[in-house]
Enzyme design. Structure first.
Site, short mmCIF file in Angstrom:
data_model
loop_
_atom_site.label_atom_id
_atom_site.label_comp_id
_atom_site.label_asym_id
_atom_site.label_seq_id
_atom_site.Cartn_x
_atom_site.Cartn_y
_atom_site.Cartn_z
N PHE A 139 -47.31 -18.94 -21.87
CA PHE A 139 -47.56 -18.04 -23.01
C PHE A 139 -48.93 -18.30 -23.66
O PHE A 139 -49.81 -17.43 -23.62
CB PHE A 139 -46.42 -18.18 -24.03
CG PHE A 139 -46.71 -17.59 -25.37
CD1 PHE A 139 -47.11 -16.26 -25.50
CD2 PHE A 139 -46.60 -18.37 -26.53
CE1 PHE A 139 -47.39 -15.72 -26.75
CE2 PHE A 139 -46.88 -17.82 -27.77
CZ PHE A 139 -47.28 -16.51 -27.88
N GLY A 160 -42.65 -18.35 -14.31
CA GLY A 160 -43.36 -17.14 -13.87
C GLY A 160 -44.81 -17.16 -14.33
O GLY A 160 -45.27 -18.12 -14.95
N TYR A 181 -40.15 -34.74 -26.07
CA TYR A 181 -41.35 -33.90 -26.07
C TYR A 181 -42.33 -34.36 -27.15
O TYR A 181 -43.51 -34.63 -26.88
CB TYR A 181 -40.88 -32.46 -26.34
CG TYR A 181 -41.94 -31.41 -26.45
CD1 TYR A 181 -42.62 -30.94 -25.33
CD2 TYR A 181 -42.24 -30.82 -27.69
CE1 TYR A 181 -43.58 -29.93 -25.44
CE2 TYR A 181 -43.18 -29.82 -27.80
CZ TYR A 181 -43.85 -29.38 -26.68
OH TYR A 181 -44.78 -28.38 -26.79
#
Ligand code: UDP
Length: 310
Positions: free
Chosen positions: A12, A37, A143
């Site tokens: 993104f 993707g 994370y």
């Protein structure tokens, strides 16, 4: 014109960045594993070199970094649910990826590494006030812990070896082409289908949603201006509740959806942050700009984009 490697360039934030870098006439190489993707627009894709591969691959990273002026290191495993399910892969990608990037950046005299960190490292620090870069951080997830580790690692690489770097603490970036791991695209999907909009908990938790174009503009200006090893918040400085967000998306989409207050999935419990909003003062002092697109404008761009692609 510069030669620039963007890791995670098909994601993104990465794909919006790549588009701007190409528009500005740079030679761009993208390294991406394509887990989610490819979000790079077709026309842009034709003007870049694309390599499908993993930032954990030391030889590959070294080969691609050679000859580059700058590296934007944006590849990451992300999304609250994905990270909760894959903590080891999340940390490996961060830590090994960064080792590979810094090692090759140093051996090939790269002028700067620009790294996608996260406002997630503030954890519960933003309970009373908007957070600045100097306050005590409180990373809780694999994370956020790995992102903080990498910020410190970059600072050490600057001190010891002179590597220039910028760590960007993004505050809930949103915009066209984001996928539904994140709350805004998820609410759009629900609103456009007239399904219930699922607000987790009582919806009083807050975030500081920052529009993608503002985010990219800030990244590019910082990359040009700042040297040494620095950390910057990229925040819109507009705290809002998830409840308000749901109402706003319902309004923008003219949806008949009901707003439902549901219990969050169990794996989110440990990660939920009640308040998160940032100060972009340091950013503004450095470049004379800070994000300023209001939420309604950003949401309308997303809606237009969704309709065009429908
Ligand atoms: N959220 C929600 N409903 C959803 C998805 C998310 O109410 O279907 C809330 C979530 O609890 C959090 C906020 O939206 O408070 C932002 O979630 P996201 O996963 O986008 O990012 P986070 O800021 O938690 O990393």
């Amino acid at each position: 014109m510069k030669k620039i490697l963007v890791t995670g360039g098909a994601g993104f934030i990465g794909s919006h960045l790549v588009k701007r870098l190409v528009e500005e006439g740079n030679e761009v190489i993208v390294l991406d594993i394509l887990l989610r993707g490819n979000k790079i627009e077709r026309d842009v894709f034709k003007s870049i070199e694309f390599v499908k591969g993993d930032v954990k691959n030391r030889d590959l990273v070294n080969k691609l970094v050679k000859g580059c002026d700058q590296v934007y290191h944006f590849a990451a495993v992300l999304g609250v649910d994905v990270v909760a399910d894959n903590p080891v892969e999340t940390m490996d990608t961060e830590v090994i990826g960064m080792q590979n990037i810094t090692e090759s950046a140093l051996s090939h005299d790269v002028e700067k590494v620009i790294y996608a960190s996260t406002s997630g490292i503030y954890g519960h620090s933003a309970m009373q006030q908007s957070v600045t870069e100097t306050i005590q951080v409180d990373p809780r997830t694999s994370y956020a812990i790995a992102k903080r580790y990498n910020e410190i690692y970059l600072a050490a690489q600057n001190e010891e070896k002179g590597l220039n770097s910028i760590s960007l603490r993004f505050f809930n970036v949103y915009g066209p082409s984001q996928d539904s791991r994140m709350v805004i695209p998820r609410f759009f999907e629900q609103a456009l289908a007239d399904d219930d909009i699922t607000v987790f908990g009582n919806g009083k938790q807050t975030r500081d949603f920052t529009y993608i174009d503002d985010t990219i503009k800030a990244c590019l200006m910082l990359a040009d201006k700042v040297s040494g090893s620095e950390i910057f918040n990229i925040a819109n400085e507009n705290e809002m509740t998830i409840d308000q967000l749901a109402q706003e998306i319902k309004k923008v989409t003219n949806s008949k959806s009901k707003i439902e207050y549901v219990q969050a999935p169990k794996k989110r419990y440990d990660y939920e942050v009640e308040r998160r909003f940032g100060s972009s003062d340091k950013l503004f002092n450095a470049i004379g700009y800070k994000p300023n697109t209001d939420l309604n404008t950003g949401l309308n761009v997303i809606l237009k984009n969704l309709k065009q692609n429908a």
